[in-house]
Write a protein that holds these residues in place. Structure first.
Motif, PDB file in Angstrom:
ATOM      1  N   HIS A   1      68.163 142.209  76.335  1.00  0.00           N
ATOM      2  CA  HIS A   1      68.657 143.431  75.708  1.00  0.00           C
ATOM      3  C   HIS A   1      70.017 143.892  76.176  1.00  0.00           C
ATOM      4  N   ILE A   2      70.560 143.267  77.215  1.00  0.00           N
ATOM      5  CA  ILE A   2      71.892 143.709  77.632  1.00  0.00           C
ATOM      6  C   ILE A   2      72.942 142.710  77.153  1.00  0.00           C
ATOM      7  N   GLU A   3      74.112 143.225  76.826  1.00  0.00           N
ATOM      8  CA  GLU A   3      75.223 142.367  76.409  1.00  0.00           C
ATOM      9  C   GLU A   3      76.248 142.351  77.528  1.00  0.00           C
ATOM     10  N   VAL A   4      76.502 141.155  78.061  1.00  0.00           N
ATOM     11  CA  VAL A   4      77.505 141.025  79.117  1.00  0.00           C
ATOM     12  C   VAL A   4      78.716 140.337  78.490  1.00  0.00           C
ATOM     13  N   TYR A   5      79.831 141.041  78.391  1.00  0.00           N
ATOM     14  CA  TYR A   5      81.000 140.462  77.722  1.00  0.00           C
ATOM     15  C   TYR A   5      82.231 140.687  78.585  1.00  0.00           C
ATOM     16  N   GLY A   6      83.359 140.085  78.171  1.00  0.00           N
ATOM     17  CA  GLY A   6      84.607 140.265  78.913  1.00  0.00           C
ATOM     18  C   GLY A   6      84.415 139.825  80.352  1.00  0.00           C
ATOM     19  N   GLU A   7      84.677 140.725  81.292  1.00  0.00           N
ATOM     20  CA  GLU A   7      84.404 140.406  82.693  1.00  0.00           C
ATOM     21  C   GLU A   7      83.380 141.386  83.243  1.00  0.00           C
ATOM     22  N   MET A   8      82.497 141.837  82.362  1.00  0.00           N
ATOM     23  CA  MET A   8      81.545 142.871  82.726  1.00  0.00           C
ATOM     24  C   MET A   8      80.419 142.379  83.636  1.00  0.00           C
ATOM     25  N   HIS A   9      80.419 141.091  83.974  1.00  0.00           N
ATOM     26  CA  HIS A   9      79.368 140.616  84.889  1.00  0.00           C
ATOM     27  C   HIS A   9      79.391 141.387  86.207  1.00  0.00           C
ATOM     28  N   ARG A  10      80.534 141.976  86.521  1.00  0.00           N
ATOM     29  CA  ARG A  10      80.606 142.765  87.760  1.00  0.00           C
ATOM     30  C   ARG A  10      79.746 144.018  87.683  1.00  0.00           C
ATOM     31  N   TYR A  11      79.455 144.437  86.482  1.00  0.00           N
ATOM     32  CA  TYR A  11      78.775 145.724  86.320  1.00  0.00           C
ATOM     33  C   TYR A  11      77.420 145.605  85.646  1.00  0.00           C
ATOM     34  N   ILE A  12      76.774 144.459  85.771  1.00  0.00           N
ATOM     35  CA  ILE A  12      75.477 144.288  85.099  1.00  0.00           C
ATOM     36  C   ILE A  12      74.475 145.381  85.483  1.00  0.00           C
TER      37      ILE A  12
ATOM     38  N   GLU B   1      93.697 139.337  91.070  1.00  0.00           N
ATOM     39  CA  GLU B   1      93.679 140.129  89.837  1.00  0.00           C
ATOM     40  C   GLU B   1      92.278 140.662  89.555  1.00  0.00           C
ATOM     41  N   ARG B   2      91.276 140.080  90.243  1.00  0.00           N
ATOM     42  CA  ARG B   2      89.911 140.554  90.033  1.00  0.00           C
ATOM     43  C   ARG B   2      89.799 142.055  90.289  1.00  0.00           C
ATOM     44  N   PHE B   3      90.623 142.576  91.203  1.00  0.00           N
ATOM     45  CA  PHE B   3      90.461 143.982  91.552  1.00  0.00           C
ATOM     46  C   PHE B   3      91.070 144.903  90.511  1.00  0.00           C
ATOM     47  N   ILE B   4      92.220 144.499  89.977  1.00  0.00           N
ATOM     48  CA  ILE B   4      92.824 145.306  88.914  1.00  0.00           C
ATOM     49  C   ILE B   4      91.907 145.263  87.687  1.00  0.00           C
ATOM     50  N   ASN B   5      91.516 144.049  87.299  1.00  0.00           N
ATOM     51  CA  ASN B   5      90.645 143.913  86.135  1.00  0.00           C
ATOM     52  C   ASN B   5      89.335 144.661  86.349  1.00  0.00           C
TER      53      ASN B   5
ATOM     54  N   LEU C   1      86.603 151.595  84.041  1.00  0.00           N
ATOM     55  CA  LEU C   1      86.992 152.672  83.136  1.00  0.00           C
ATOM     56  C   LEU C   1      86.423 152.426  81.741  1.00  0.00           C
ATOM     57  N   SER C   2      86.573 151.183  81.240  1.00  0.00           N
ATOM     58  CA  SER C   2      86.069 150.899  79.883  1.00  0.00           C
ATOM     59  C   SER C   2      84.581 151.104  79.803  1.00  0.00           C
ATOM     60  N   ILE C   3      83.896 150.645  80.829  1.00  0.00           N
ATOM     61  CA  ILE C   3      82.441 150.706  80.734  1.00  0.00           C
ATOM     62  C   ILE C   3      81.978 152.158  80.743  1.00  0.00           C
ATOM     63  N   MET C   4      82.678 152.996  81.491  1.00  0.00           N
ATOM     64  CA  MET C   4      82.325 154.415  81.481  1.00  0.00           C
ATOM     65  C   MET C   4      82.586 155.016  80.107  1.00  0.00           C
ATOM     66  N   PHE C   5      83.729 154.665  79.539  1.00  0.00           N
ATOM     67  CA  PHE C   5      84.087 155.207  78.229  1.00  0.00           C
ATOM     68  C   PHE C   5      83.121 154.714  77.155  1.00  0.00           C
ATOM     69  N   VAL C   6      82.945 153.398  77.122  1.00  0.00           N
ATOM     70  CA  VAL C   6      82.118 152.807  76.073  1.00  0.00           C
ATOM     71  C   VAL C   6      80.682 153.307  76.157  1.00  0.00           C
ATOM     72  N   SER C   7      80.168 153.366  77.376  1.00  0.00           N
ATOM     73  CA  SER C   7      78.769 153.756  77.488  1.00  0.00           C
ATOM     74  C   SER C   7      78.569 155.194  77.043  1.00  0.00           C
ATOM     75  N   ARG C   8      79.571 156.006  77.233  1.00  0.00           N
ATOM     76  CA  ARG C   8      79.396 157.411  76.885  1.00  0.00           C
ATOM     77  C   ARG C   8      79.755 157.711  75.440  1.00  0.00           C
ATOM     78  N   PHE C   9      80.765 157.043  74.918  1.00  0.00           N
ATOM     79  CA  PHE C   9      81.304 157.469  73.628  1.00  0.00           C
ATOM     80  C   PHE C   9      81.273 156.415  72.530  1.00  0.00           C
TER      81      PHE C   9
END
Ligand code: UDP
Ligand code: MG
Length: 321
Positions: A170-181, A213-217, A223-231
């Motif tokens: 049920h979860i979608e892991v995309y981009g580099e979101m594996h850091r935030y599963i 670059e892992r840290f900048i990304n 930020l994206s995950i907070m935005f997307v999850s909320r809005f």
């Protein structure tokens, strides 16, 4: 839901030819020792070395080993997501291919899912065998992510994790979101998230695939995950609020500028041209930005309402149909 297999082990890999035979041997040994039925899903994320040939060879030798190969490098998240959707085991384990995670941890992780009722258990590399340039920023990230998400984990990005099967479906892991599963899981309603200290080992073969670059990304992704999850389903709530504030500010300033002018004219006080006043430009900018934010909100709403996933909520159970 009862599946046939006890455990699915999903392994994303990119140019890990030397590690694969050792890794799969080790996993198989652990599974046999505990009498688990299992599958190992090796997801080759577009390796340019001999990895895929080795996967094919291993699969021919051992029927529990399966492989998926991408036609180019799509990233660890895509590899995990693809492996997850194919996994049929009751418990799904993810682990890195580079032998930094130990398969000996699998039985205890599985036990926490099956017997302690966790939806997901994340490994915690308490004693890490990585360069300090990686461990220090990583502590900072884990701290921030934990504060923002309210999930009490020390090591969000640990490759070794265990899940109840429906969670990974049920979860979608995309981009580099594996850091935030864990964050994605929680926002999908899976909030029994546990942690287990796991053994971490130095990379034996090959080299790390992620640079600084892992840290900048990682930060931008947070930020994206907070935005997307909320809005995601209601972008107008975000853009509309900002737009209204900006528009209101513009409106008040305009009223002030006009009122001031009329007042001064009426009492024959010295007047300035409206365009000579800084406030005029401020009002102009605020009104334009406000209108733009509204337009952005409308566009985002249209995109959100047209997307197939606009109503993709999860029905947990139902009765009486
Ligand atoms: N990996 C992948 N695709 C990529 C980069 C990495 O599948 O584009 C895999 C890699 O082969 C390994 C895991 O993800 O199995 C973790 O990568 P790595 O060990 O380089 O990360 P680190 O341990 O340095 O965080
Ligand atoms: Mg590694």
């Amino acid at each position: 839901m009862t599946n046939e297999l006890d455990v699915s082990v999903v392994v994303p890999l990119y140019n890990e030819e030397e590690s694969l035979p050792e890794l799969t041997d080790w996993i198989s040994r652990v599974m046999q020792k505990h009498g688990f039925t299992y599958e190992i899903i090796l997801v080759d994320d577009g390796s340019t070395d001999d990895s895929w040939n080795i996967v094919k060879k291993l699969s021919a030798e051992n029927g529990n080993i399966k492989g998926i190969s991408f036609n180019r490098n799509f990233g660890k998240s895509a590899a995990l997501n693809t492996g997850f959707k194919k996994a049929t085991g009751n418990v799904v384990i993810s682990m890195d291919a580079d032998l930094q995670d130990s398969p000996d941890e699998i039985p205890a992780l599985r036990d926490m899912i099956i017997n302690d009722g966790f939806d997901m258990v994340s490994g915690w590399k308490r004693k890490r065998h990585d360069p300090i340039s990686k461990t220090i920023p990583s502590r900072f990230f884990n701290f921030i992510t934990s504060k923002i998400s309210g999930i009490k984990l020390h090591d969000f990005n640990c490759g070794l994790k265990a899940y109840r099967n429906p969670v990974v479906q049920h979860i979608e892991v995309y981009g580099e979101m594996h850091r935030y599963i864990p964050v994605i899981a929680k926002w999908n309603g899976y909030n029994k998230i546990g942690e287990k200290i796991v053994e971490h080992r130095a990379r034996k073969y090959g080299q790390t695939k992620f640079g600084l670059e892992r840290f900048i990304n990682g930060f931008l992704d947070l930020l994206s995950i907070m935005f997307v999850s909320r809005f995601r389903k209601k972008p107008m709530h975000f853009f509309g609020t900002l737009g209204s504030l900006s528009f209101l500010a513009g409106f008040i300033i305009t009223a002030w500028v006009i009122g001031d002018k009329i007042y001064r004219l009426h009492y024959k006080l010295p007047v300035r041209d409206v365009v000579d006043q800084p406030l005029f430009f401020l009002a102009l900018v605020a009104l334009i930005v406000g209108a733009q934010l509204f337009l952005t909100g409308f566009m985002a709403e249209m995109a959100a309402s047209r997307s197939h996933s606009a109503n993709e909520y999860l029905v947990n159970d139902q009765i009486g149909f």
